[in-house]
Design a protein around this motif. Structure first.
Motif, PDB file in Angstrom:
ATOM      1  N   THR A  34      11.834 -43.925   2.879  1.00 34.81           N
ATOM      2  CA  THR A  34      11.971 -42.600   3.488  1.00 34.81           C
ATOM      3  C   THR A  34      11.304 -41.492   2.688  1.00 34.81           C
ATOM      4  OG1 THR A  34      14.133 -42.291   2.429  1.00 34.81           O
ATOM      5  CG2 THR A  34      14.119 -43.220   4.664  1.00 34.81           C
ATOM      6  N   ASN A  35      10.982 -41.727   1.408  1.00 35.67           N
ATOM      7  CA  ASN A  35      10.349 -40.678   0.617  1.00 35.67           C
ATOM      8  C   ASN A  35       9.718 -41.286  -0.627  1.00 35.67           C
ATOM      9  OD1 ASN A  35      10.522 -38.473  -1.708  1.00 35.67           O
ATOM     10  ND2 ASN A  35      10.373 -37.426   0.255  1.00 35.67           N
ATOM     11  N   VAL A  36       8.558 -40.782  -0.974  1.00 38.62           N
ATOM     12  CA  VAL A  36       7.893 -41.147  -2.231  1.00 38.62           C
ATOM     13  C   VAL A  36       7.519 -39.848  -2.924  1.00 38.62           C
ATOM     14  CG1 VAL A  36       5.940 -42.349  -3.295  1.00 38.62           C
ATOM     15  CG2 VAL A  36       6.963 -43.271  -1.199  1.00 38.62           C
ATOM     16  N   SER A  37       7.882 -39.727  -4.214  1.00 39.99           N
ATOM     17  CA  SER A  37       7.491 -38.546  -4.989  1.00 39.99           C
ATOM     18  C   SER A  37       6.638 -39.008  -6.165  1.00 39.99           C
ATOM     19  CB  SER A  37       8.716 -37.771  -5.471  1.00 39.99           C
ATOM     20  OG  SER A  37       9.439 -38.518  -6.423  1.00 39.99           O
ATOM     21  N   TYR A  38       5.877 -38.068  -6.696  1.00 40.78           N
ATOM     22  CA  TYR A  38       4.899 -38.402  -7.733  1.00 40.78           C
ATOM     23  C   TYR A  38       5.129 -37.541  -8.975  1.00 40.78           C
ATOM     24  CZ  TYR A  38       2.853 -40.609  -3.697  1.00 40.78           C
ATOM     25  OH  TYR A  38       2.677 -41.399  -2.586  1.00 40.78           O
ATOM     26  N   TYR A  39       4.805 -38.104 -10.122  1.00 39.88           N
ATOM     27  CA  TYR A  39       4.942 -37.346 -11.363  1.00 39.88           C
ATOM     28  C   TYR A  39       3.981 -36.165 -11.359  1.00 39.88           C
ATOM     29  CZ  TYR A  39       8.040 -40.544 -13.806  1.00 39.88           C
ATOM     30  OH  TYR A  39       9.125 -41.277 -14.194  1.00 39.88           O
ATOM     31  N   PRO A  40       4.485 -34.990 -11.721  1.00 38.39           N
ATOM     32  CA  PRO A  40       3.623 -33.816 -11.835  1.00 38.39           C
ATOM     33  C   PRO A  40       3.031 -33.749 -13.248  1.00 38.39           C
ATOM     34  CG  PRO A  40       5.892 -33.165 -12.169  1.00 38.39           C
ATOM     35  CD  PRO A  40       5.905 -34.646 -11.868  1.00 38.39           C
ATOM     36  N   GLU A  41       2.140 -32.828 -13.423  1.00 34.50           N
ATOM     37  CA  GLU A  41       1.586 -32.597 -14.750  1.00 34.50           C
ATOM     38  C   GLU A  41       2.654 -31.996 -15.665  1.00 34.50           C
ATOM     39  OE1 GLU A  41      -2.264 -30.285 -16.280  1.00 34.50           O
ATOM     40  OE2 GLU A  41      -2.574 -31.428 -14.424  1.00 34.50           O
ATOM     41  N   ALA A  42       3.496 -31.139 -15.083  1.00 33.06           N
ATOM     42  CA  ALA A  42       4.560 -30.499 -15.857  1.00 33.06           C
ATOM     43  C   ALA A  42       5.515 -31.547 -16.420  1.00 33.06           C
ATOM     44  CB  ALA A  42       5.334 -29.525 -14.965  1.00 33.06           C
ATOM     45  N   GLY A  43       5.880 -31.376 -17.669  1.00 36.15           N
ATOM     46  CA  GLY A  43       6.839 -32.285 -18.293  1.00 36.15           C
ATOM     47  C   GLY A  43       6.248 -33.576 -18.809  1.00 36.15           C
ATOM     48  N   GLN A  44       4.940 -33.709 -18.772  1.00 33.46           N
ATOM     49  CA  GLN A  44       4.312 -34.956 -19.206  1.00 33.46           C
ATOM     50  C   GLN A  44       4.658 -35.284 -20.656  1.00 33.46           C
ATOM     51  OE1 GLN A  44       0.086 -35.166 -18.605  1.00 33.46           O
ATOM     52  NE2 GLN A  44       0.085 -37.403 -18.661  1.00 33.46           N
ATOM     53  N   ASP A  45       4.875 -34.265 -21.479  1.00 31.37           N
ATOM     54  CA  ASP A  45       5.267 -34.501 -22.864  1.00 31.37           C
ATOM     55  C   ASP A  45       6.638 -35.167 -22.948  1.00 31.37           C
ATOM     56  OD1 ASP A  45       6.272 -32.031 -21.854  1.00 31.37           O
ATOM     57  OD2 ASP A  45       6.832 -31.436 -23.885  1.00 31.37           O
ATOM     58  N   LYS A  46       7.469 -35.012 -21.923  1.00 24.10           N
ATOM     59  CA  LYS A  46       8.809 -35.635 -21.888  1.00 24.10           C
ATOM     60  C   LYS A  46       8.782 -36.991 -21.181  1.00 24.10           C
ATOM     61  CE  LYS A  46      11.295 -32.162 -23.513  1.00 24.10           C
ATOM     62  NZ  LYS A  46      11.879 -32.198 -24.797  1.00 24.10           N
ATOM     63  N   HIS A  47       8.198 -37.034 -19.977  1.00 22.87           N
ATOM     64  CA  HIS A  47       8.242 -38.269 -19.190  1.00 22.87           C
ATOM     65  C   HIS A  47       7.128 -39.242 -19.538  1.00 22.87           C
ATOM     66  CE1 HIS A  47       5.103 -36.754 -16.468  1.00 22.87           C
ATOM     67  NE2 HIS A  47       5.858 -35.694 -16.187  1.00 22.87           N
ATOM     68  N   GLY A  48       6.034 -38.766 -20.088  1.00 21.07           N
ATOM     69  CA  GLY A  48       4.962 -39.636 -20.543  1.00 21.07           C
ATOM     70  C   GLY A  48       4.195 -40.361 -19.443  1.00 21.07           C
ATOM     71  N   GLN A  49       4.379 -39.952 -18.212  1.00 21.60           N
ATOM     72  CA  GLN A  49       3.710 -40.623 -17.094  1.00 21.60           C
ATOM     73  C   GLN A  49       2.494 -39.821 -16.648  1.00 21.60           C
ATOM     74  OE1 GLN A  49       4.749 -43.605 -16.158  1.00 21.60           O
ATOM     75  NE2 GLN A  49       6.635 -43.580 -17.349  1.00 21.60           N
ATOM     76  N   ALA A  50       1.493 -40.523 -16.153  1.00 23.29           N
ATOM     77  CA  ALA A  50       0.277 -39.864 -15.673  1.00 23.29           C
ATOM     78  C   ALA A  50       0.580 -39.062 -14.408  1.00 23.29           C
ATOM     79  CB  ALA A  50      -0.799 -40.908 -15.385  1.00 23.29           C
ATOM     80  N   PRO A  51       0.087 -37.841 -14.319  1.00 21.39           N
ATOM     81  CA  PRO A  51       0.268 -37.059 -13.092  1.00 21.39           C
ATOM     82  C   PRO A  51      -0.273 -37.844 -11.893  1.00 21.39           C
ATOM     83  CG  PRO A  51      -0.649 -35.690 -14.827  1.00 21.39           C
ATOM     84  CD  PRO A  51      -0.679 -37.108 -15.331  1.00 21.39           C
ATOM     85  N   GLY A  52       0.496 -37.841 -10.804  1.00 19.13           N
ATOM     86  CA  GLY A  52       0.086 -38.551  -9.602  1.00 19.13           C
ATOM     87  C   GLY A  52       0.641 -39.959  -9.488  1.00 19.13           C
ATOM     88  N   LYS A  53       1.206 -40.475 -10.591  1.00 14.44           N
ATOM     89  CA  LYS A  53       1.823 -41.806 -10.539  1.00 14.44           C
ATOM     90  C   LYS A  53       3.157 -41.708  -9.783  1.00 14.44           C
ATOM     91  CE  LYS A  53       3.667 -45.472 -13.435  1.00 14.44           C
ATOM     92  NZ  LYS A  53       4.001 -45.910 -14.783  1.00 14.44           N
ATOM     93  N   VAL A  54       3.501 -42.751  -9.042  1.00 14.37           N
ATOM     94  CA  VAL A  54       4.760 -42.738  -8.292  1.00 14.37           C
ATOM     95  C   VAL A  54       5.923 -42.550  -9.269  1.00 14.37           C
ATOM     96  CG1 VAL A  54       6.357 -44.118  -6.883  1.00 14.37           C
ATOM     97  CG2 VAL A  54       3.905 -44.137  -6.376  1.00 14.37           C
ATOM     98  N   MET A  55       6.763 -41.540  -8.978  1.00 13.62           N
ATOM     99  CA  MET A  55       7.939 -41.281  -9.792  1.00 13.62           C
ATOM    100  C   MET A  55       9.172 -41.911  -9.142  1.00 13.62           C
ATOM    101  SD  MET A  55       9.480 -37.657 -11.259  1.00 13.62           S
ATOM    102  CE  MET A  55       9.634 -36.873  -9.667  1.00 13.62           C
ATOM    103  N   THR A  56       9.459 -41.548  -7.886  1.00 10.83           N
ATOM    104  CA  THR A  56      10.623 -42.102  -7.197  1.00 10.83           C
ATOM    105  C   THR A  56      10.246 -42.575  -5.799  1.00 10.83           C
ATOM    106  OG1 THR A  56      11.322 -39.985  -6.261  1.00 10.83           O
ATOM    107  CG2 THR A  56      12.253 -40.594  -8.415  1.00 10.83           C
TER     108      THR A  56
END
Length: 160
Positions: A34-56
Motif C-alpha cells: 500500500t505504500n513505499v517510502s524512500y530515504y531522503p538526503e536529510a539525516g543521512q549522517d544518522k541512517h547511513g542509507q543512500a538517498p532514494g533507497k527504499v526505507m519502508t
C-alpha cells in the motif's frame, strides 16, 4: 486511551523490505503493498542509507497491516517473535508451508518454519486449542504428534 488506528508490526530488514513485501503479498490472497517510502538526503549522517533507497514498505496480508523497514544489518529476526498462520485444513497447511519454506526457507519443528528472510512462522490448524483441549490424556497424545513433526498433520493430530 483507545487507539483509532490499528497496531502495525514493523519488520526490520537489511535491504530486503520491498522484496519481502512482494514475496508475502504473493503468498497470501487479498494482500497488497500500500505504500513505499524512500530515504531522503536529510539525516543521512544518522541512517547511513543512500538517498532514494527504499526505507519502508507498508503492506497488507489478509487484512492485517505490516511495515517493512530497511534498517540495516544491526538487528536480525529471532524465534522470540513468529507470525501464526491459522489454517482450516491440511491443504492450507501444505500450501503455506511449501510457499513460506521455498527458495531458502527452513523447516524447523512443531509447525514452525523460517522463511528465506529469517522470519519465523507457525503454520497450524485453526482448531489447535480444541485439538489440544482440556483432556490431559488427549492433550498428551496430540502433543506427541506435534513434537515429532516438522509440518503439522491435522489427520494425525485428530487421530491422537
Amino acid at each position: 486511551m483507545k487507539l483509532k488506528a490499528p497496531i502495525m508490526p514493523c519488520l526490520w530488514f537489511d535491504g530486503q523490505a520491498e522484496e519481502a513485501a512482494k514475496f508475502y503479498t504473493s503468498v497470501f490472497a487479498d494482500s497488497e503493498i500500500t505504500n513505499v517510502s524512500y530515504y531522503p538526503e536529510a539525516g543521512q549522517d544518522k541512517h547511513g542509507q543512500a538517498p532514494g533507497k527504499v526505507m519502508t514498505v507498508v503492506f497488507e496480508l489478509n487484512g492485517h497491516q505490516f511495515m517493512g523497514l530497511n534498517g540495516g544489518p544491526h538487528f536480525k529476526f529471532s524465534e522470540a517473535i513468529s507470525l501464526c498462520v491459522m489454517c482450516e485444513n491440511q491443504e492450507e497447511i501444505d500450501y503455506f508451508w511449501d510457499a513460506l519454506t521455498a527458495d531458502g526457507g527452513m523447516e524447523v519443528e512443531c509447525g514452525w518454519l523460517k522463511d528465506k528472510f529469517g522470519l519465523s512462522w507457525q503454520v497450524m490448524p485453526a482448531n489447535i486449542a480444541e485439538l489440544i483441549g482440556s483432556d490431559p490424556e488427549r492433550s498428551s497424545r496430540v502433543m506427541q504428534v506435534v513434537l515429532s513433526s516438522k509440518k503439522l498433520n491435522i489427520a494425525a493430530m485428530e487421530a491422537a
